[in-house]
Design an enzyme around this catalytic site. Structure first.
Site, PDB file in Angstrom:
ATOM      1  CB  THR A 135      -0.849   0.088   1.357  1.00  0.00           C
ATOM      2  OG1 THR A 135      -1.798  -1.225   1.144  1.00  0.00           O
ATOM      3  CG2 THR A 135      -1.788   1.169   1.291  1.00  0.00           C
ATOM      4  N   PRO A 137       0.495   5.804  -0.132  1.00  0.00           N
ATOM      5  CG  PRO A 137       1.866   7.528   0.910  1.00  0.00           C
ATOM      6  CD  PRO A 137       1.875   6.186   0.159  1.00  0.00           C
ATOM      7  N   GLY A 138      -1.000   7.081  -2.393  1.00  0.00           N
ATOM      8  CA  GLY A 138      -1.968   6.921  -3.529  1.00  0.00           C
ATOM      9  C   GLY A 138      -2.267   5.899  -4.101  1.00  0.00           C
ATOM     10  CB  ALA A 139      -1.382   2.910  -5.014  1.00  0.00           C
ATOM     11  N   GLY A 140      -4.114   2.238  -2.713  1.00  0.00           N
ATOM     12  CA  GLY A 140      -4.680   1.288  -1.622  1.00  0.00           C
ATOM     13  C   GLY A 140      -5.201   0.314  -2.237  1.00  0.00           C
ATOM     14  CD  GLU A 372      -5.355  -8.929   2.080  1.00  0.00           C
ATOM     15  OE1 GLU A 372      -5.484  -9.452   0.703  1.00  0.00           O
ATOM     16  OE2 GLU A 372      -4.396  -9.561   2.725  1.00  0.00           O
ATOM     17  N   GLY A 373      -8.601  -4.736   0.022  1.00  0.00           N
ATOM     18  CA  GLY A 373      -9.520  -4.289  -0.846  1.00  0.00           C
ATOM     19  C   GLY A 373     -10.920  -4.027  -0.360  1.00  0.00           C
ATOM     20  CB  THR A 374     -12.937  -1.051  -0.012  1.00  0.00           C
ATOM     21  OG1 THR A 374     -13.143  -0.599  -1.599  1.00  0.00           O
ATOM     22  CG2 THR A 374     -11.592  -0.044   0.295  1.00  0.00           C
TER      23      THR A 374
END
Lengths: 391, 360
Positions: A135, A137-140, A372-374
């Protein structure tokens, strides 16, 4: 043949997990929550983990002969994950061991990498950690959008970028860092690198303040011209043809989603039991409103557990489980939030005091719908398969 | 241990049932609905298949495959046409209700009363009826049953089951759905009780099985509405692309599928518990409540996805919506289900602790 039984061996392991949970995990989690800080790496809690045989690796050693204990099915692992999370999800993440990247190393690492990076976990001389640095800051959830770069430099690689929310990063012996050779080239350009603690350029560790799950550290760090040798590229260059680099991460996610779902189920079950206990102690069980809430929580837990186990069973059967894995995560995380919400409504203002277990669970469980992905990302994944939703 | 794969025998049954549903239930569904009965050809075809006694014990010349097989079969048939599925089933949950309350001999009385299943038997939960018992005479009023004729009635209440084989009076009503099976107000006026089986525990299991029986029919309808609306959404274009590719609808379709899959698993797990002889009453009540709850949204959402077309009888989703709602009202409906489940759940400290009785 359709069968929902739990084997006697699994029952025994669940009973053992429950015992550890009651004695160790729940108290440690409550203490960390009250303190508002992670369990320190030198805490005696971790020594006790090692003494119980935890914190090691399932790697079978350089000759492949080391006894690693029974190979557990995914279903059994999910059941154990549920049980442990029932007692405290934050503490189980804080436990020592090679953690999330272990499977990546086992499945994709070279023999030399397994010995070098998993071998130390056989020693058991001190608690050790490792973590997965994905992860940013700009890629969750959009793991394909990472911007940390890897540039070939002679016989090594230079990494630059920033990672955030990485569990246990400041105490890890090594971090498996996901980076890209070219941010404009998408997934196929991604690679994973072992970055060892103390490597020049790895720094800026900052343990974040969190709403919940305070027992483990979620840490941001930077990679500033951080040079790693060529042999630290996971699997070696041959592994990284076509889009395999991205799959390093996605493989983890595929295995991880039902795991997070199982955690959520365990946390929701804890809220259910606490709700019943509170209602019983306060003589509320005769009220329809109270029973309806308990029934609703119970029903949600039951269905989420089964969806989660189905995803695990498919994995055990080596069948595609993309839809089911995402379903389990989407359903269980949302369900667990509802379960803790209903539980809080039941305990009323006691929950607003800030010292009730259900209130802690309410804060803790929110993360299950994010990591792990919203839930929204899970729905996108499902919709791509179900109705061909374009990427 | 944990395994979700049907065995070969069940797989074969389901393959047959799905083929029959697709080829022989779906095409004439509107005709059956209009005529308030299924065709003789369909009945004959069904008799040849020989699946109507799937869960009837072997001692009574059934296949003895149990509750889990039955719920699978029900779902497969109801996915084609739930009204026809009911019409094709001579016993519904009535026979197993007698089996649970009075054993094989009790069940045999129903087989005899229906001439070996050539006529239908009805199952009625006392919570769906106005009931007055006077000695050995039963007076009863049920506002709606999905039938216009039956040879026998099995009435289940907290105490046990009663079998009535004469004096059944049917006043046809329009019916909100399931018209292929007929629709009537059922009345008894001092009808003689042929047999009485006092058995509270058995009655609780009978109710559990009846709830699962109907829950699986509901699953079939909801499965059909999910599939149909999802397929439609991939074909129907709006604003330059399939409507399924607008995220609002993509997520709706996804949530419908998640809800359906989850409900299916809880029904199957509860049915498995029935077959294992494990406590199943709470699980069945919970499964029934879950199916009703999701039916409240899945039925209307199936129509919503089709927009104006969904409202028209040219498409099956309006039928799915009506029939899901009607079916959901049985067995005391949602309130009775959560009441039963809730009372049982609060009686234990940790009702969903893992590994109890070796099951989930």
């Amino acid at each position: 043949m359709i069968d929902y039984r739990v084997s006697p061996e699994t029952q025994a392991r669940l009973a053992e997990a429950a015992e550890i949970g009651r004695k160790e995990l729940r108290p440690a989690g409550l203490e960390a929550d009250g303190r508002g800080a992670p369990i320190p790496p030198d805490d005696a809690f971790f020594e006790r983990c090692l003494a119980r045989g935890e914190g090691g690796t399932v790697w079978a050693g350089p000759d492949g002969k080391r006894a690693t204990g029974p190979r557990r099915s995914v279903v059994e692992r999910l059941l154990l994950s549920e049980e442990l999370a029932y007692w405290d999800r934050g503490v189980i993440i804080a436990m020592p061991g090679p953690g999330l990247p272990e499977n990546n190393v086992l499945s994709m690492g070279t023999d030399e990498q397994k010995e070098r990076f998993l071998g130390p976990f056989l020693a058991r001389d001190r608690p050790r950690w490792a973590c997965f640095g994905m992860t940013e800051p700009g890629a969750g959830s959009d793991a394909a959008a990472i911007r940390t770069t890897a540039r070939k430099d002679g016989d090594g690689w230079i990494l630059n970028g920033a990672k955030c929310f990485i569990g246990g990063a400041s105490r890890s012996d090594w971090i498996l860092v996901q980076a890209t050779l070219d941010p404009t080239k998408g997934r196929g350009a991604q690679r994973a690198f072992f970055v060892e603690a103390g490597t020049p350029g790895l720094g800026g560790f900052k343990i974040e303040k969190k709403m919940g799950l305070k027992a483990y550290e979620s840490t941001s760090f930077t990679l500033d011209d951080c040079r790693v040798p060529a042999e630290n590229l996971l699997g070696g260059e041959a592994r990284y043809e076509s889009s395999a680099g991205f799959k390093t991460a996605m493989r983890t996610f595929n295995a991880g989603r039902p795991q997070i779902a199982a955690n959520a189920v365990g946390m929701a079950r804890a809220a259910l039991d606490e709700s019943i206990r509170f209602a019983r102690e306060n003589d509320l069980l005769g009220r329809d409103r109270v029973r309806d809430r308990i029934e609703a929580i119970s029903r949600k837990v039951r269905k989420a557990r089964l969806v989660c186990l189905k995803a695990g069973w498919l994995a055990d059967e080596e069948r595609p489980n993309i839809i089911e894995a995402s379903m389990s995560k989407a359903l269980a995380a949302q369900m667990a939030q509802e379960a803790t919400t209903l539980g809080l409504e039941l305990v009323g203002l006691v929950g607003a005091r800030g010292d009730h277990l259900i209130e802690k669970l309410y804060r803790d469980v929110k993360a299950m719908d994010i990591v792990e992905g919203t839930g929204q990302v899970q729905r996108m994944i499902i919709a791509r398969t179900l109705v061909g939703l374009p990427r | 241990m944990f395994d979700l794969e049907p065995d070969d025998e069940l797989a074969l049954v389901l393959e047959t049932a799905r083929r029959l549903a697709r080829d022989e239930l779906v095409p004439p569904m509107r005709t059956h609905e209009a005529e308030r009965s299924i065709s003789k050809a369909l009945s004959a075809s069904w008799d040849e298949v020989g699946l109507s006694t799937l869960d009837v014990p072997i001692e009574l010349d059934g296949a003895g495959m149990g509750c889990l097989a039955r719920v699978h079969l029900n779902e497969a048939l109801a996915e084609g046409d739930v009204g026809a599925a009911i019409a094709l089933d001579p016993y519904g949950p009535a026979l197993v209700a007698l089996l649970e309350t009075g054993g094989t001999d009790a069940a045999r009385t129903l087989v005899e009363a229906t001439d070996g299943g050539t006529r239908r038997a009805l199952y009625v939960d006392a919570r769906d009826a106005v009931v007055r018992e006077d000695g050995n005479r039963l007076t009863l009023d049920v506002a709606w049953v999905a039938a216009e004729d039956a040879a026998a009635l099995v009435l289940v209440d907290d105490a046990g089951a009663r079998l009535v084989a004469e004096g059944l009076s049917f006043d046809p009503v329009r019916g909100a759905g399931l018209r292929a099976a007929g629709g009537a107000r059922l009345r008894l006026e001092g009808a003689p009780i042929a047999h009485r089986f006092e058995n509270p525990d058995g009655a609780a299991r009978a109710r559990a099985r009846a709830r699962l029986h109907t829950a699986s029919l509901l699953l079939g309808i909801l499965s059909a509405t999910c599939s149909f609306s999802a397929d439609y959404a991939q074909e129907r274009q709006a604003f330059g692309r399939p409507i399924a590719h607008h995220q609002a609808l993509a997520f709706l379709i996804t949530d419908m599928r998640i809800a359906l899959d989850a409900a299916r698993l809880v029904v199957h797990e509860a049915a498995w518990r029935v077959d294992q002889g494990l406590p199943c009453e709470t699980e069945a009540a919970s499964a029934w409540a879950e199916c009703i709850e999701i039916a409240r949204t899945l039925g209307p959402n199936g129509v919503q996805i089709l927009g104006g077309h969904g409202f028209m009888a040219d498409y099956p989703v309006e039928k799915h919506m009506r029939e899901a709602r009607a079916l959901s009202l049985l067995h005391g409906g949602f309130d009775a289900a959560i009441e039963d489940a809730g009372r049982a759940l609060v009686a234990t400290a940790s009702p969903l602790a893992l590994g109890q009785e070796g099951a989930l």
